[in-house]
Design a protein around this motif. Structure first.
Motif, short mmCIF file in Angstrom:
data_model
loop_
_atom_site.label_atom_id
_atom_site.label_comp_id
_atom_site.label_asym_id
_atom_site.label_seq_id
_atom_site.Cartn_x
_atom_site.Cartn_y
_atom_site.Cartn_z
N ILE A 150 36.92 41.43 39.29
CA ILE A 150 36.14 42.43 38.54
C ILE A 150 35.69 43.54 39.48
O ILE A 150 35.75 44.72 39.14
N ARG A 151 35.23 43.17 40.66
CA ARG A 151 34.76 44.16 41.63
C ARG A 151 35.90 45.11 42.03
O ARG A 151 35.70 46.32 42.14
N ASN A 152 37.10 44.57 42.23
CA ASN A 152 38.24 45.38 42.66
C ASN A 152 38.90 46.16 41.52
O ASN A 152 39.56 47.16 41.77
N ASN A 153 38.73 45.68 40.29
CA ASN A 153 39.39 46.28 39.12
C ASN A 153 38.43 46.34 37.95
O ASN A 153 38.59 45.61 36.98
N PRO A 154 37.41 47.20 38.00
CA PRO A 154 36.37 47.20 36.96
C PRO A 154 36.88 47.54 35.57
O PRO A 154 36.25 47.18 34.59
N GLY A 155 38.02 48.18 35.45
CA GLY A 155 38.56 48.54 34.14
C GLY A 155 39.44 47.48 33.52
O GLY A 155 39.91 47.64 32.40
N PHE A 156 39.67 46.39 34.22
CA PHE A 156 40.54 45.33 33.72
C PHE A 156 39.93 44.61 32.52
O PHE A 156 38.73 44.37 32.47
N SER A 157 40.79 44.24 31.59
CA SER A 157 40.38 43.42 30.46
C SER A 157 40.31 41.97 30.90
O SER A 157 40.77 41.61 31.99
N ARG A 158 39.78 41.12 30.04
CA ARG A 158 39.74 39.69 30.35
C ARG A 158 41.14 39.14 30.58
O ARG A 158 41.36 38.31 31.46
N GLU A 159 42.08 39.60 29.78
CA GLU A 159 43.48 39.15 29.91
C GLU A 159 44.06 39.54 31.27
O GLU A 159 44.71 38.73 31.94
N LYS A 160 43.82 40.76 31.70
CA LYS A 160 44.34 41.21 33.00
C LYS A 160 43.67 40.48 34.15
O LYS A 160 44.31 40.15 35.14
N ILE A 161 42.36 40.22 34.01
CA ILE A 161 41.66 39.45 35.04
C ILE A 161 42.25 38.05 35.13
O ILE A 161 42.48 37.53 36.22
N ALA A 162 42.51 37.44 33.98
CA ALA A 162 43.10 36.09 33.95
C ALA A 162 44.45 36.08 34.67
O ALA A 162 44.72 35.17 35.46
N ASN A 163 45.28 37.07 34.41
CA ASN A 163 46.57 37.15 35.08
C ASN A 163 46.40 37.36 36.58
O ASN A 163 47.14 36.79 37.37
N GLU A 164 45.44 38.17 36.96
CA GLU A 164 45.18 38.47 38.37
C GLU A 164 44.78 37.22 39.16
O GLU A 164 45.23 37.02 40.28
N VAL A 165 43.91 36.40 38.57
CA VAL A 165 43.39 35.24 39.30
C VAL A 165 44.13 33.94 38.97
O VAL A 165 43.84 32.89 39.56
N GLY A 166 45.06 33.98 38.03
CA GLY A 166 45.83 32.79 37.70
C GLY A 166 45.07 31.76 36.89
O GLY A 166 45.32 30.56 37.03
N LYS A 167 44.14 32.19 36.08
CA LYS A 167 43.36 31.31 35.21
C LYS A 167 43.63 31.67 33.76
O LYS A 167 44.16 32.73 33.46
N SER A 168 43.20 30.81 32.84
CA SER A 168 43.38 31.11 31.42
C SER A 168 42.35 32.15 30.98
O SER A 168 41.31 32.34 31.62
N ARG A 169 42.65 32.83 29.88
CA ARG A 169 41.73 33.84 29.35
C ARG A 169 40.41 33.20 28.95
O ARG A 169 39.34 33.77 29.14
N SER A 170 40.46 31.97 28.41
CA SER A 170 39.21 31.31 28.01
C SER A 170 38.34 30.97 29.22
O SER A 170 37.11 31.06 29.15
#
Length: 64
Positions: free
Chosen positions: A6-26
């Motif tokens: 989130i700090r590195n990509n403040p505009g990312f959606s939950r889905e994009k954050i999940a892809n970035e960190v390798g976790k599920s959207r939930s």
């Protein structure tokens, strides 16, 4: 990991954050909920075009 994404990509959606960190959207949604409740992050703007911001460390009586 999620907070760093989130700090590195403040505009990312939950889905994009999940892809970035390798976790599920939930998992990301749950983590974001906790971070929001703890007043660590806040969403500014709409779900589609908004961004996440880090809440500054201020004493409780000085918060909005």
């Amino acid at each position: 990991m999620i907070l760093a994404a989130i700090r590195n990509n403040p505009g990312f959606s939950r889905e994009k954050i999940a892809n970035e960190v390798g976790k599920s959207r939930s998992t990301v949604t749950r983590a974001i909920s906790e971070l929001t409740k703890k007043n660590i992050i806040r969403r500014v703007g709409s779900d589609k075009t908004g961004r996440w911001i880090m809440v500054e460390n201020t004493p409780k009586n000085e918060k909005e």
